[in-house]
Scaffold this active site. Structure first.
Site, PDB file in Angstrom:
ATOM      1  N   GLY A  20       0.837  -1.200   0.000  1.00  0.00           N
ATOM      2  CA  GLY A  20       0.000   0.000   0.000  1.00  0.00           C
ATOM      3  C   GLY A  20       0.866   1.241   0.000  1.00  0.00           C
TER       4      GLY A  20
ATOM      5  N   GLY B 115      -0.222   4.827  -0.494  1.00  0.00           N
ATOM      6  CA  GLY B 115      -1.314   5.290   0.357  1.00  0.00           C
ATOM      7  C   GLY B 115      -0.877   6.235   1.449  1.00  0.00           C
ATOM      8  N   GLN B 116      -1.866   6.688   2.218  1.00  0.00           N
ATOM      9  CA  GLN B 116      -1.601   7.746   3.195  1.00  0.00           C
ATOM     10  C   GLN B 116      -0.790   7.262   4.396  1.00  0.00           C
ATOM     11  OE1 GLN B 116      -4.992   9.329   5.227  1.00  0.00           O
ATOM     12  NE2 GLN B 116      -6.030   7.373   5.459  1.00  0.00           N
TER      13      GLN B 116
ATOM     14  N   ALA C  31       1.496   4.759   4.413  1.00  0.00           N
ATOM     15  CA  ALA C  31       2.868   4.577   3.938  1.00  0.00           C
ATOM     16  C   ALA C  31       3.561   5.914   3.739  1.00  0.00           C
ATOM     17  CB  ALA C  31       2.868   3.779   2.637  1.00  0.00           C
TER      18      ALA C  31
ATOM     19  N   ASN D  15     -10.628  -7.977   1.922  1.00  0.00           N
ATOM     20  CA  ASN D  15      -9.180  -7.980   2.115  1.00  0.00           C
ATOM     21  C   ASN D  15      -8.536  -9.346   2.299  1.00  0.00           C
ATOM     22  OD1 ASN D  15      -8.774  -5.189   1.908  1.00  0.00           O
ATOM     23  ND2 ASN D  15      -9.352  -4.852   4.036  1.00  0.00           N
TER      24      ASN D  15
ATOM     25  N   ASN E 100      -6.739  -3.807   7.875  1.00  0.00           N
ATOM     26  CA  ASN E 100      -7.795  -4.406   8.697  1.00  0.00           C
ATOM     27  C   ASN E 100      -8.685  -5.370   7.924  1.00  0.00           C
ATOM     28  OD1 ASN E 100      -7.409  -3.358  11.347  1.00  0.00           O
ATOM     29  ND2 ASN E 100      -7.976  -1.342  10.585  1.00  0.00           N
TER      30      ASN E 100
ATOM     31  N   ASP F  35      -3.356   1.016  19.388  1.00  0.00           N
ATOM     32  CA  ASP F  35      -4.301   0.990  20.504  1.00  0.00           C
ATOM     33  C   ASP F  35      -3.578   1.209  21.835  1.00  0.00           C
ATOM     34  OD1 ASP F  35      -6.527   0.158  18.738  1.00  0.00           O
ATOM     35  OD2 ASP F  35      -5.333  -1.663  18.571  1.00  0.00           O
TER      36      ASP F  35
ATOM     37  N   HIS G  26      -7.845  -6.060  17.252  1.00  0.00           N
ATOM     38  CA  HIS G  26      -7.834  -4.632  16.903  1.00  0.00           C
ATOM     39  C   HIS G  26      -9.213  -4.290  16.347  1.00  0.00           C
ATOM     40  CE1 HIS G  26      -6.577  -0.734  15.511  1.00  0.00           C
ATOM     41  NE2 HIS G  26      -6.849  -1.054  14.256  1.00  0.00           N
TER      42      HIS G  26
END
Length: 332
Positions: free
Chosen positions: A10, A13-14, A16, A104, A130, A158, A186
C-alpha cells in the site's frame, strides 16, 4: 553493513506516506543500518507511487541504498527481511468489519503465498490492513514454510491511544506512562487494560490505578474511548488514521527489531504459547517482551480478575468467528 530489504505494501497510500521517512532515516532499524525499500501497490497506483519514489530520493537519505516500486508481490517479497503490510481496502464510515474481511482476506492470502515462495524464512511481518489480526492469521497460514512467530498484527496504535488517555487523565507526559496492555482484537471488542501499568507523577512511580483513583473511568470511559478511537478519527477526517498508525508501526517494528527492554508492549501474535486460556491458532494481542533481532515472548503469569476474564474472552470469541469466516472465504 549490508542493507536489509524492507517491504511496504500500500506504498502509495496515506499511511505509507507518513511511514516511509521514519523507516528510511533510521528510526526503526537504527541509525547505521542501510535499507532497500521494496514498495508494493496495485497497478493503477504506479504513477502515484512513482511520485513517492521521487520524494524518497529527494530526501537524500544516506541509509537508503535502493528504492523499487512494483505491482508484483513476487518482486516485492524476494529475499525480504521485514514486511509492513499496510495495503488493504480501508474502513470507511458505515462499513462493518465483515465487509472489510471479505474485501481484504484474499489479498493477504496471495501475499502469504508470495512470501512463502520468495522471502527469507526469517522475515518479520507486521500486518496493519484491517481486520489486521485475522489478515495476519491468513497470511501466516498461506506461508507454511515461515515460522508462525514471525507474523504479528498491529495493536501498538491501541496501546499508544491507551497511554495517551491515561497521561491526559493525570496531566503527565505520555512517556511517564508504561505497561498499558491491549488484549485481543484490533476492533471495538479489544480490551485496553491499565491493571499492570505504572505512571510517574511528581517524580514518584506509582501504580496507574492508585494514581487515577477512578475505577468507573478505568472500567468504562477509558476502555470505550480507546475501543472507538479509530471510528472517531474516521468520523472527523472522513479517512482512517494515518499519522498515528504510521507512528505505531515504527514503534512496533523498532521494538521487535531492537528489543523492548523491560517494558511490556502489545502485539497481536500467535496465541499457542499463552497461559491465559485463549484459544490456540489465533493472532491475539498480548503483553509481550521482545529481544533484539526478533524474539517475541508473551508475558504469562499476570493475575487476571473475573471482570478482565470476561473482556478477554469476548474479544477472543470475535477472533474465532473472524478466523473461521476468513478461512471459508479463502476456500471459495
Amino acid at each position: 553493513m549490508d542493507p536489509i530489504r524492507v517491504v511496504i505494501t500500500g506504498a502509495a497510500g496515506q499511511i505509507a506516506y507518513s511511514l516511509l521517512h521514519s523507516v528510511a532515516k533510521g528510526d526503526v532499524f537504527g541509525k547505521d543500518q542501510p535499507v532497500e525499500l521494496m514498495l508494493l501497490d496495485i497497478e493503477p497506483m504506479m504513477t502515484v507511487l512513482g511520485g513517492v519514489v521521487m520524494e524518497v530520493m529527494d530526501c537524500s537519505l544516506p541509509l537508503v541504498r535502493n528504492v523499487v516500486p512494483t505491482a508484483d508481490p513476487m518482486v516485492a517479497f524476494k529475499d525480504a527481511d521485514v514486511a509492513m503490510l499496510v495495503g488493504a481496502m480501508p474502513r470507511r464510515e458505515g462499513m462493518e468489519r465483515k465487509d472489510l474481511l471479505k474485501a481484504n482476506v484474499k489479498i493477504f492470502k496471495a501475499q502469504g503465498q508470495a512470501m512463502d515462495d520468495v522471502a527469507k524464512k526469517t522475515i518479520k511481518v507486521v500486518v496493519v490492513g484491517n481486520p489486521a489480526n485475522t489478515n495476519a492469521f491468513i497470511c501466516a497460514k498461506y506461508a507454511p514454510s515461515i515460522p508462525k512467530e514471525n507474523f504479528s498484527a498491529l495493536t501498538r496504535l491501541d496501546q499508544n491511544r491507551a497511554q495517551a488517555q491515561v497521561a491526559n487523565k493525570l496531566g503527565i507526559p505520555c512517556n511517564d506512562v508504561n505497561n498499558c496492555i491491549i488484549w485481543g482484537n484490533h476492533s471495538s471488542t479489544q480490551f485496553p487494560d491499565v491493571s499492570y501499568a505504572t505512571v510517574k507523577v511528581a517524580g514518584k512511580e506509582l501504580e496507574a490505578n492508585s494514581a487515577i483513583k477512578d475505577d468507573h473511568w478505568v472500567r468504562n470511559d477509558f476502555i470505550s474511548t480507546v475501543q472507538k478511537r479509530g471510528a472517531c478519527v474516521i468520523a472527523a477526517r472522513k479517512l482512517s488514521s494515518a499519522m498515528s498508525a504510521a507512528n505505531a508501526i515504527v514503534d512496533h517494528v523498532r521494538d521487535w527489531w531492537q528489543g523492548s527492554g523491560d517494558r511490556m508492549v502489545s502485539m497481536a501474535v500467535w496465541s499457542n504459547d499463552n497461559k491465559y486460556g485463549i484459544a490456540s491458532e489465533l493472532m491475539y494481542s498480548f503483553p509481550v517482551k521482545t529481544a533484539a533481532k526478533g524474539k517475541i515472548e508473551i508475558v504469562n503469569g499476570l493475575k487476571i480478575e473475573e471482570w478482565q476474564r470476561e473482556r478477554m474472552d469476548l474479544t477472543c470469541k470475535e477472533l474465532v468467528e473472524e478466523r473461521d469466516a476468513a478461512l471459508a472465504e479463502c476456500e471459495e
